[in-house]
Scaffold this active site. Structure first.
Site, PDB file in Angstrom:
ATOM      1  N   SER A  76       0.847  -1.187   0.000  1.00 31.73           N
ATOM      2  CA  SER A  76       0.000   0.000   0.000  1.00 31.73           C
ATOM      3  C   SER A  76       0.893   1.252   0.000  1.00 31.73           C
ATOM      4  CB  SER A  76      -0.960  -0.035   1.188  1.00 31.73           C
ATOM      5  OG  SER A  76      -1.985   0.909   1.051  1.00 31.73           O
ATOM      6  N   ASP A 131      -9.775  -3.531  -5.545  1.00 29.87           N
ATOM      7  CA  ASP A 131      -9.172  -2.722  -4.490  1.00 29.87           C
ATOM      8  C   ASP A 131      -9.764  -1.316  -4.503  1.00 29.87           C
ATOM      9  OD1 ASP A 131      -7.493  -1.384  -2.700  1.00 29.87           O
ATOM     10  OD2 ASP A 131      -5.767  -2.579  -3.283  1.00 29.87           O
ATOM     11  N   HIS A 179      -8.198  -4.748  -1.483  1.00 27.87           N
ATOM     12  CA  HIS A 179      -6.966  -4.300  -0.828  1.00 27.87           C
ATOM     13  C   HIS A 179      -6.406  -5.333   0.149  1.00 27.87           C
ATOM     14  CE1 HIS A 179      -4.214  -0.987  -0.248  1.00 27.87           C
ATOM     15  NE2 HIS A 179      -4.304  -1.096   1.064  1.00 27.87           N
TER      16      HIS A 179
END
Length: 686
Positions: A538, A623, A658
């Site tokens: 991330s 995501d 995610h």
């Protein structure tokens, strides 16, 4: 093996992006359309390529998966906690991927009531997540939320726990969080903007009224804020919060009168960040008011809550960060951090006691656990370290005794905690600042520069990566890897200033810290550039993209998970989820100063014609936090420009977002791929 597999090459379709009289050409902007069959075909071709390039490790991946899965106790359950007359337990059953939520009335020997069997609920979906459960005060109803797409857009429903009936009302596109008023029929929940996925509205739902009649009670119109709702532990107040990166604001309402209007606790003031908890006739406040960079603890009478009435309880200290508090009827527990280490401070309300629970390691993590019972005589907290499995511990305030309620069981015969060593070392960054590194390895390694080392970091949002135990990581440690965490600026490991010095126009410190930690580990012979591997996900994936543009020669391989790499384009697109709320973290590129600074480090904008390390990049099609096209575009551009024959692989989970795959064990398959990638580069295949 020789590479005879056809490398997927994305077509170039130049798009001109212009702002501040500056033009950027994005050849792969067209990948920003998951509805386009050509995009899906390209992503599938990348997956096929990764599968073929890693085909010689498939048996090894399966073995790693079984090995990692084999350490996990399949028929497991959480430590019970009591709330409002019931014991609540989450259990896992052998051979099943999802949890079962149960409760028992008053006694742990009472018959179990199954609240939710997620294995049954998930059977028709490739992805499933039960977001949250909120039990009504009379214990009859359960509000629950589910996500079957992995974009964190939850559907809220209500189940009658006596009859088993799930009511027909469905509330779509929520955060998944909801809370009951004390009348057992009024529910408050937070709704998301359908485009940006920003949590922006709080609604009130009356049982059996139909969702069309839900009343909007708060609308957060500022696009840099999110809003949320919860009930105080004292059960007296419903609380609506609004927060941005730097600023927060709360509204309160007596939970006995849900149809009254909410009252502002303290109106938002730029860079006033505070949180509140209720006890008797006061609120206790953690705030950075009046220059309290590391926060201080204050209190205020519940009838006059404005800032001018706040009184200090624990004043600000330059070297101690207040992270959290937990309130009990006789004691206050404060979670503090000093010199990077967690501390749990116990304070009696009558003023006779004030002390810390003792911890002796420098590579441990402790935290306040689940303590929903206001009247409890014990503090439940968690403890683990890089070498010690997670433990759930109950500390009795009155007897001063601790009881380990459960220690994580590591199955199999390949783990003995005495076989491993952990410590904290300090690297000196280029500006003279000392950066801590937590490190663990199997005893007996030689510091000869030949050890493979995986260096992890995150370094954004003030999020701190504490050193913690992992059964999965043993598959690396037992094969000779050293594992290290660089506590770089941008996190909050060394206090709030550590965070402030790694954001906005100081963001480069995050990248420099990581690079300088890498050089230090090489200089100290823990590893060498032939055996050093970088890992981040991330915003930590942004870190990966930045460091390989700056110093690719330091690393043999990189794992970049769901990486945020197209910083400028994303931060200029306010329709993308999270963007506007991120301005205080990265800056607003609509302003020239931030645009130029952001462009100077944005990984996608700075890919060059040069040699890069071996790389495995992962993402999820759905995501909502880092859109799949960022890593997809990044990989396409790297393929076009890089001047080496190193591996560059993209793995796209076509069913998830995610957090990766759902299910208890499916996610381990993705870790097995990552580990096989690293171990293969080291020539380790068993």
């Amino acid at each position: 093996m020789k590479n005879t597999v056809e490398v997927p090459l994305a077509k170039k379709q130049p798009k001109e992006l212009k702002i501040h009289s500056d033009v950027r050409i994005d050849n792969y902007y067209w990948l920003n359309d998951r509805e386009n069959p050509e995009v899906i075909d390209y992503l599938n071709s990348e997956n096929d390529y990764t599968k073929q390039m890693m085909s010689h490790t498939e048996d090894f991946q399966n073995a790693l998966f079984e090995e990692m899965k084999g350490r996990i106790k399949e028929d497991d359950s959480t430590v019970p906690y009591k709330l409002n007359g019931y014991w609540y337990i989450t259990k896992y059953e052998k051979g099943k991927d999802y949890p079962v939520y149960i409760r028992k009335k008053e006694l742990l020997t009472a018959p179990e009531e199954i609240l939710f069997d997620c294995n049954e609920m998930a059977k028709d979906f490739s992805y499933f997540n039960l977001g949250s459960i909120a039990i009504s005060p009379d214990n009859i109803l359960a509000c629950f939320s589910t996500d079957t797409v992995s974009r964190r857009q939850y559907t809220i429903q209500i189940k009658n726990l006596v009859t088993g009936e799930v009511y027909p009302d469905k509330i779509l596109n929520t955060t998944g969080s909801a809370t009951w008023a004390n009348d057992n029929k009024t529910l408050f929940y937070s709704m998301k903007d359908e485009v940006t996925l920003r949590s922006h509205k709080i609604f009130k739902h009356k049982l059996h009224s139909g969702t069309k009649n839900d009343e909007l009670v708060f609308h957060e119109k500022d696009e840099t804020y999110n809003t949320f709702v919860y009930k105080s532990k004292s059960r007296k107040y419903i609380i609506i919060g609004s927060s941005s990166t730097l600023t927060s604001e709360y509204r309160i309402l007596n939970a006995d009168t849900p149809d009254d209007a909410f009252k502002i606790f303290q109106k938002r003031l730029r860079e006033l960040d505070y949180s509140i908890a209720h006890y008797k006739d006061h609120f206790y406040i953690i705030a950075n008011s009046d220059g309290a960079t590391n926060f201080k603890l204050l209190k205020v009478n519940e009838t006059q809550t404005q800032k001018e009435f706040w009184e200090d309880v624990i004043p600000h200290r330059d070297h101690v960060l207040i992270e959290d508090i937990e309130i009990f009827k006789d004691y206050l527990v404060v979670n503090e951090r000093e010199n990077g280490l967690n501390k749990l401070r116990i304070m009696s309300w009558n003023g006779t006691e004030d002390y810390y629970l003792p911890f002796n390691s420098e590579t441990y993590s402790t935290y306040i656990g689940n303590n929903p019972d206001f009247d409890s005589e014990v503090l439940r907290y968690g403890f683990n370290s890089l070498t010690s499995p997670s433990a759930v511990i109950d500390y009795n305030f009155y007897t001063k005794q601790s009881e380990i309620k459960k220690e994580q069981e590591v199955l199999g015969n390949d783990f003995n905690k005495n076989d491993y060593e952990s410590k904290r070392i300090w690297a000196t960054a280029r500006d003279g600042v000392n950066v801590p590194i937590s490190i663990v390895y199997k005893k007996g390694i030689q510091l000869n520069g030949e050890n493979p080392l995986l260096l992890y970091a995150y370094g954004s949002y003030g999020s701190t990566t504490d050193p913690s135990f992992s059964t999965i990581r043993l598959s690396l440690l037992n094969r000779g890897f050293i594992y290290a965490i660089a506590h770089v600026r941008g996190g909050e490991y060394l206090g709030r200033e550590w965070y402030e010095n790694g954001k906005l126009l100081s963001k480069l410190n995050t990248f420099y810290d990581y690079i300088d930690c890498s050089k230090f580990l090489i200089e100290q012979k823990y590893t060498s550039n032939k055996h050093l591997y970088a890992y981040g996900g991330s915003a930590g994936g942004l870190l990966m993209g930045a460091i390989i543009n700056m110093n690719p020669e330091l690393y043999n391989g990189v794992l970049a998970a769901v990486p945020f790499v197209d910083v400028v384009t994303t931060m200029l697109d306010d329709t993308i989820p999270l963007t506007t709320g991120e301005y205080d973290e990265w800056g607003n590129p609509n302003q020239l100063e931030y645009y130029k600074y952001m462009k100077s480090y944005s990984p996608y904008d700075n890919v060059q014609e040069k040699e890069y390390p071996n790389m495995l990049v992962t993402t999820g099609l759905y995501d909502s936090q880092v859109q799949y096209w960022e890593p997809a575009k990044w990989v396409a551009k790297l393929r076009d420009l890089k001047k080496d024959s190193n591996k560059l692989l993209l793995h796209v989970n076509m069913d998830s977002g995610h957090g990766g795959a759902s299910g208890r064990f499916e996610s381990i398959k993705e870790v097995a791929l990552e580990y096989a990638f690293l171990l293969d580069l080291e020539g380790i295949h068993c």
